[in-house]
Scaffold this active site. Structure first.
Site, short mmCIF file in Angstrom:
data_model
loop_
_atom_site.label_atom_id
_atom_site.label_comp_id
_atom_site.label_asym_id
_atom_site.label_seq_id
_atom_site.Cartn_x
_atom_site.Cartn_y
_atom_site.Cartn_z
N HIS A 155 0.84 -1.20 0.00
CA HIS A 155 0.00 0.00 0.00
C HIS A 155 0.88 1.25 0.00
O HIS A 155 1.93 1.27 0.64
CB HIS A 155 -0.94 0.00 1.21
CG HIS A 155 -2.02 1.03 1.08
ND1 HIS A 155 -1.80 2.35 1.38
CD2 HIS A 155 -3.28 0.94 0.62
CE1 HIS A 155 -2.92 3.03 1.12
NE2 HIS A 155 -3.83 2.20 0.66
N GLU A 212 -3.75 2.10 -7.34
CA GLU A 212 -4.16 3.20 -6.46
C GLU A 212 -3.27 4.41 -6.73
O GLU A 212 -2.18 4.52 -6.15
CB GLU A 212 -4.04 2.79 -4.99
CG GLU A 212 -4.93 1.63 -4.60
CD GLU A 212 -5.28 1.66 -3.12
OE1 GLU A 212 -6.46 1.61 -2.80
OE2 GLU A 212 -4.35 1.77 -2.29
N SER A 247 -10.44 7.25 -3.42
CA SER A 247 -11.68 8.04 -3.32
C SER A 247 -12.86 7.40 -4.05
O SER A 247 -13.70 8.10 -4.63
CB SER A 247 -11.46 9.48 -3.80
OG SER A 247 -10.51 10.14 -2.97
P1 13P Z 1 -9.76 6.20 0.03
O1 13P Z 1 -10.88 5.38 -0.55
O2 13P Z 1 -10.04 6.71 1.39
O3 13P Z 1 -9.29 7.24 -0.93
O4 13P Z 1 -8.51 5.18 0.22
C1 13P Z 1 -8.13 4.38 -0.83
C2 13P Z 1 -7.13 3.40 -0.35
O5 13P Z 1 -6.02 3.75 -0.02
C3 13P Z 1 -7.56 2.00 -0.23
O6 13P Z 1 -6.48 1.16 0.01
#
Ligand code: 13P
Length: 255
Positions: A96, A168, A214
Site C-alpha cells: 500500500h 491506487e 476516493s
Molecule cells: P480512500 O478510498 O479513502 O481514498 O482510500 C483508498 C485506499 O487507499 C484504499 O487502500
C-alpha cells in the site's frame, strides 16, 4: 469473465465494537447467498478475529493490511503470514502506498512479503500507483513498470492466480479526487498489457485489477464499468455500511 472484487481497507480505524458492528451490518445487508462478486474487509490486526466472527455465515472474507516476510521468530512487533492464516484471513494487502511512503517499504521488501504470504496460503492484494508529481511528469507507466517488476520479482505465473493487483494513484487516496474513468481505464489497460508481456496472455486475461482512490457510491458505477476495472479497494467509504454496500451493488450491476 473476471469476477468483480470489492475490498474495504479500514486502515488504522475503528474500535473493536465499531468494527464488529460495521462487519455485522455489512453481513446483514449483503445476505448469506452468493453475491455474484467477491467482497472482503481488511480491519486492523487486533480486530481480525472479532470481525471474522462477525461476518461468519456470509460470503464476506477477511484480510489483513500487512504481514512480515520472515518465518515466526524473533521479530518484535511483526506479524507472520501463517499467523494470519491461523486466524482465518483469506487476504493480505501488500505494498500500500501509505506503507511505501510512511513506513519506507521498498519493492524488494514487498516482493519478499508477497512470496511469503503466498507460500503461507494467503491471497495477496498488491498495490501499485504513481504520485501526483510522477503523473504530472508523464511517468505513470514508468512508475507502474518499476513497481510491478520489483514487487513481483520471483513470483511465478502459477502463483499469480492468488494475486489481485490494486491500482491506487496516490493523488487520489483520501483526497476526494478520483481518477477519471478514462485515467483509471488507461492505467488498468497498461497493467494488463504489462502482465501479458512479463507473464503471459492467460495471466493477463484472468488477473483482477482493482481501482482504489476516493471510490464512493457516486463514482463507483462509472469506474466499475470500465473494461479493465475489476473491482475496487475502498478506504474511507468502507467504514460505513451505507457507503460501502452501494459500491458492492455497483460491482454486481456492472458488466
Ligand atoms: P480512500 O478510498 O479513502 O481514498 O482510500 C483508498 C485506499 O487507499 C484504499 O487502500
Amino acid at each position: 469473465m473476471r469476477r468483480k472484487f470489492v475490498a474495504g481497507n479500514w486502515k488504522m480505524n475503528t474500535t473493536r465494537q465499531v468494527g464488529v458492528d460495521l462487519a455485522k451490518g455489512l453481513a446483514a445487508a449483503l445476505g448469506t447467498g452468493d453475491l455474484g462478486v467477491d467482497v472482503a474487509v481488511c480491519p486492523p490486526f487486533p480486530y481480525l478475529e472479532a470481525v471474522k466472527s462477525a461476518v461468519a455465515g456470509s460470503a464476506i472474507t477477511v484480510g489483513a493490511q500487512n504481514c512480515y516476510f520472515e518465518k515466526p521468530g524473533a521479530f518484535t512487533g511483526e506479524v507472520a503470514a501463517p499467523m494470519l492464516v491461523d486466524i482465518g484471513c483469506t487476504w493480505v494487502i501488500l505494498g500500500h502506498s501509505e506503507r511505501r511512503a510512511i513506513l519506507g517499504e521498498t519493492d524488494a521488501v514487498i516482493a519478499k512479503k508477497t512470496a511469503t504470504a503466498l507460500s503461507a496460503g494467503l491471497k495477496v492484494i498488491l498495490c501499485v500507483g504513481e504520485q501526483l508529481s510522477e503523473r504530472q511528469a508523464n511517468q505513470t507507466e514508468a512508475v507502474l513498470n518499476t513497481q510491478m517488476s520489483g514487487s513481483l520479482a520471483g513470483i511465478t505465473a502459477e502463483q499469480m492466480a492468488n494475486i489481485v493487483i490494486a491500482y491506487e494513484p496516490v493523488w487520489a487516496i483520501g483526497t476526494g479526487v478520483t481518477a477519471t474513468n478514462e485515467q483509471a481505464q488507461a492505467a488498468h489497460a497498461y497493467l494488463r498489457g504489462w502482465l501479458a508481456k512479463h507473464y503471459n496472455p492467460q495471466v493477463a486475461e484472468v488477473m483482477r485489477i482493482q481501482y482504489g482512490g476516493s471510490v464512493k457510491a457516486s463514482n463507483a458505477d462509472g469506474l466499475l464499468s470500465q473494461p479493465d476495472v475489476d473491482g475496487a479497494l475502498v478506504g474511507g467509504a468502507s467504514l460505513k455500511v451505507d457507503d460501502f454496500v452501494p459500491i458492492v451493488q455497483a460491482a454486481r450491476k456492472s458488466k
